[in-house]
Each structure stands twice: as structure tokens, then as C-alpha cells.
Design a protein around this motif. Sequence first.
Motif, short mmCIF file in Angstrom:
data_model
loop_
_atom_site.label_atom_id
_atom_site.label_comp_id
_atom_site.label_asym_id
_atom_site.label_seq_id
_atom_site.Cartn_x
_atom_site.Cartn_y
_atom_site.Cartn_z
N GLY A 1 47.87 67.89 58.96
CA GLY A 1 48.96 67.68 58.02
C GLY A 1 49.69 66.37 58.21
O GLY A 1 50.88 66.37 58.58
N PRO A 2 49.06 65.22 57.95
CA PRO A 2 49.70 63.93 58.19
C PRO A 2 50.86 63.66 57.22
O PRO A 2 50.75 63.94 56.02
N ASN A 3 51.95 63.13 57.74
CA ASN A 3 53.12 62.75 56.94
C ASN A 3 53.38 61.26 57.08
O ASN A 3 52.88 60.61 58.00
N PRO B 1 51.05 70.90 60.84
CA PRO B 1 49.83 71.69 60.56
C PRO B 1 49.99 72.72 59.46
O PRO B 1 49.00 73.17 58.87
N LYS B 2 51.25 73.09 59.14
CA LYS B 2 51.45 74.03 58.03
C LYS B 2 51.03 73.41 56.70
O LYS B 2 50.72 74.13 55.74
N LEU B 3 51.02 72.10 56.66
CA LEU B 3 50.61 71.39 55.44
C LEU B 3 49.13 70.98 55.49
O LEU B 3 48.63 70.37 54.55
N GLY B 4 48.47 71.31 56.58
CA GLY B 4 47.09 70.87 56.77
C GLY B 4 46.09 71.63 55.92
O GLY B 4 46.22 72.84 55.71
N SER B 5 45.11 70.93 55.42
CA SER B 5 44.01 71.53 54.64
C SER B 5 42.87 70.53 54.54
O SER B 5 43.06 69.33 54.79
N LEU B 6 41.71 71.03 54.18
CA LEU B 6 40.54 70.17 54.00
C LEU B 6 40.32 69.92 52.52
O LEU B 6 40.25 70.86 51.72
N ALA B 7 40.21 68.65 52.14
CA ALA B 7 40.01 68.29 50.74
C ALA B 7 38.55 68.49 50.35
O ALA B 7 37.65 67.99 51.03
N PRO B 8 38.29 69.23 49.26
CA PRO B 8 36.90 69.46 48.82
C PRO B 8 36.12 68.16 48.61
O PRO B 8 34.93 68.09 48.92
N GLY B 9 36.80 67.12 48.10
CA GLY B 9 36.12 65.85 47.87
C GLY B 9 35.64 65.21 49.16
O GLY B 9 34.57 64.60 49.20
N ARG C 1 39.53 61.70 70.82
CA ARG C 1 40.15 60.38 70.92
C ARG C 1 41.48 60.35 70.15
O ARG C 1 42.50 59.88 70.66
N LEU C 2 41.46 60.89 68.93
CA LEU C 2 42.68 60.92 68.12
C LEU C 2 43.74 61.82 68.73
O LEU C 2 44.92 61.49 68.76
N SER C 3 43.29 62.99 69.19
CA SER C 3 44.23 63.97 69.73
C SER C 3 44.98 63.43 70.94
O SER C 3 46.19 63.62 71.09
N GLU C 4 44.26 62.73 71.80
CA GLU C 4 44.88 62.15 72.99
C GLU C 4 45.83 61.02 72.62
O GLU C 4 46.91 60.88 73.21
N ALA C 5 45.44 60.21 71.65
CA ALA C 5 46.26 59.05 71.28
C ALA C 5 47.53 59.46 70.53
O ALA C 5 48.59 58.87 70.73
N LEU C 6 47.41 60.49 69.67
CA LEU C 6 48.52 60.85 68.78
C LEU C 6 49.19 62.17 69.13
O LEU C 6 50.17 62.55 68.50
N ARG C 7 48.65 62.88 70.14
CA ARG C 7 49.18 64.19 70.53
C ARG C 7 49.27 65.14 69.32
O ARG C 7 50.34 65.66 68.99
N LEU C 8 48.16 65.32 68.68
CA LEU C 8 48.11 66.11 67.45
C LEU C 8 48.27 67.60 67.75
O LEU C 8 47.80 68.09 68.77
N ASP D 1 39.04 72.26 69.02
CA ASP D 1 38.18 73.44 68.83
C ASP D 1 38.57 74.20 67.56
O ASP D 1 37.70 74.62 66.78
N LYS D 2 39.86 74.39 67.35
CA LYS D 2 40.31 75.11 66.16
C LYS D 2 39.96 74.33 64.89
O LYS D 2 39.52 74.90 63.89
N ALA D 3 40.14 73.02 64.94
CA ALA D 3 39.82 72.18 63.78
C ALA D 3 38.33 72.23 63.48
O ALA D 3 37.94 72.32 62.31
N TRP D 4 37.49 72.20 64.52
CA TRP D 4 36.05 72.24 64.28
C TRP D 4 35.64 73.57 63.66
O TRP D 4 34.80 73.59 62.77
N ARG D 5 36.23 74.68 64.10
CA ARG D 5 35.87 75.97 63.52
C ARG D 5 36.16 75.99 62.01
O ARG D 5 35.37 76.51 61.23
N LYS D 6 37.29 75.42 61.63
CA LYS D 6 37.64 75.37 60.20
C LYS D 6 36.70 74.45 59.43
O LYS D 6 36.23 74.80 58.34
N LEU D 7 36.40 73.30 60.01
CA LEU D 7 35.51 72.36 59.34
C LEU D 7 34.09 72.93 59.24
O LEU D 7 33.43 72.81 58.20
N LYS D 8 33.64 73.58 60.31
CA LYS D 8 32.29 74.15 60.33
C LYS D 8 32.11 75.19 59.24
O LYS D 8 31.06 75.23 58.57
#
Length: 250
Positions: free
Chosen positions: A167-169, A188-196, A225-232, A237-244
Motif C-alpha cells: 500500500g504505497p502512499n 497494507p490496508k490499502l494494498g492490492s495487486l493490479a490485474p494489469g 532487498r526492498l523490505s530491508e531498505a524500506l522496512r515494509l 512470505d505473505k506477499a509471495w503467497r498472495k502473488l502466487k
Amino acid sequence: MSLFSAIKRIINTEQPLLGLPDAVCPYCEASLQKKPGRKKKCPHCSNFIYVRTRPQDKAKVLLREDQLLTMEEQWSIANGTHEHFLAQQARLKSVTDQLRTRFGREPSANDVQWSMLNDDVLTHMQNKDWGLYRNARFAMSEILTKEKKHLDCLNFLLEVCFLDLNGPNNCGGITDPFILRQYPPFDPKLGSLAPGVISRVLDAMDSSGISLEQIESRFSNVAHRLSEALRLPVSVDKAWRKLKRELKVV
């Protein structure tokens, strides 16, 4: 009619009418069997015909490629964004000149766009405008697609997916901790995967012949890499399950 509307109408009427409203090629002026509804190559002269709406009368017209920029400027005048248009054109010329000097040749449109997006990415990072950062990274993936660099494109798309799930702002350079707690850089409450974006990931997978297991490895590298740099806030693991799930469903 308001004063603004009157001025806008005067400005619009002073602009030359571009394009042809009828089914006629704007290059060779040959009659077309049917007026195209989108970009199409002329069957007579093989030039690409472009379809746009005129700001003056809202007519759908057929344009040559060399008329597109003028049409864009006319719309910027009609919309009151002409200063922004001129600033962008000045920036485009400056970047083109710099790259021409650096390369010793005329840079491609993709070279110029990539350089501008690179600068935008750095600015968005400094301002914590992560929504705009995400959009810039997606635009870079589109350039890589055009250049058929499908594996590189996948890395950018996977980064976009991970950012989307977090959910980037856009924070606009705000550094006040109190405000940032109320309006965090990621929600993350605003997070979602764009169909496009998912569709483009699948296209890149197909074009590069990469498997879902290989995608998981790439996603893990990019996301950690992103998670460590930005403390997301969303775990890798949770993100991959959703993307998968999305990659298997589509």
C-alpha cells in the motif's frame, strides 16, 4: 458563461484545427475503406495513422505522427496545463542534449525516457512519494518490455507487486513523525495487486520461458532487498503467497 470558460473558448478557437475528420489518410490523402478507431498503418503509403480527439470541437480526427506533439500542446492549453507542458518539453530537450553528448550519437526515445524516469525515482525516494516511485518503476518495466528485455522487466514488475501489496502512499517530503504516523508511507490496508500488472508478469514469464519456481526466487531477492531498505510492513512470505495465488488463477 464564466470568465475562465470564455477565455478558454477564445484560446481554443485561436488554435489551428489539426487532423482529418473523414476516412482519409493524413499522409497520402488516399481514401480509407473505414475510418480507424485507433493507431493503424495506412494500406496505401504504410505510414502509421493516429487517432485523437481535437480540443476545439471534440471531433475524432486522423493525424500524422509529426502532428501529435502539437495536438498534445493544444490540449495542455485547453486544460490550463500549458506551463507544465512547456516545462516538460524543456526538460526533454535538456536530457536529450546531455545524452547526445555522453553517447556521441542521437539517443533513442527509450534512452531519454529511461534517464528521466531514473531522475524521477531518486526524487520520489527523497520525498517518500512511494506511490509515484511505484509508478515510475512500472513505467521502466514498460520500456524493458518494448526492448524485449523480459527477465529485467520481471524484476521491475515483481518490485511493483511487492510495493502494491504494501500500500504505497505519497508523503510529499514530510518528515514530521506525528504526521507520518497518521499518514504512513506504506499502509497494507490499502494494498492490492493490479490485474494489469499481473497480466504483464504472466506475459513476461511466457516470453522468457521462466517457471513459477524461478519467479519465486526472483521475487524473494527483490522483495527482501526492498523490505530491508524500506522496512515494509508486509512480510516477503505473505506477499509471495498472495502473488502466487494470482499467478495461478489468471
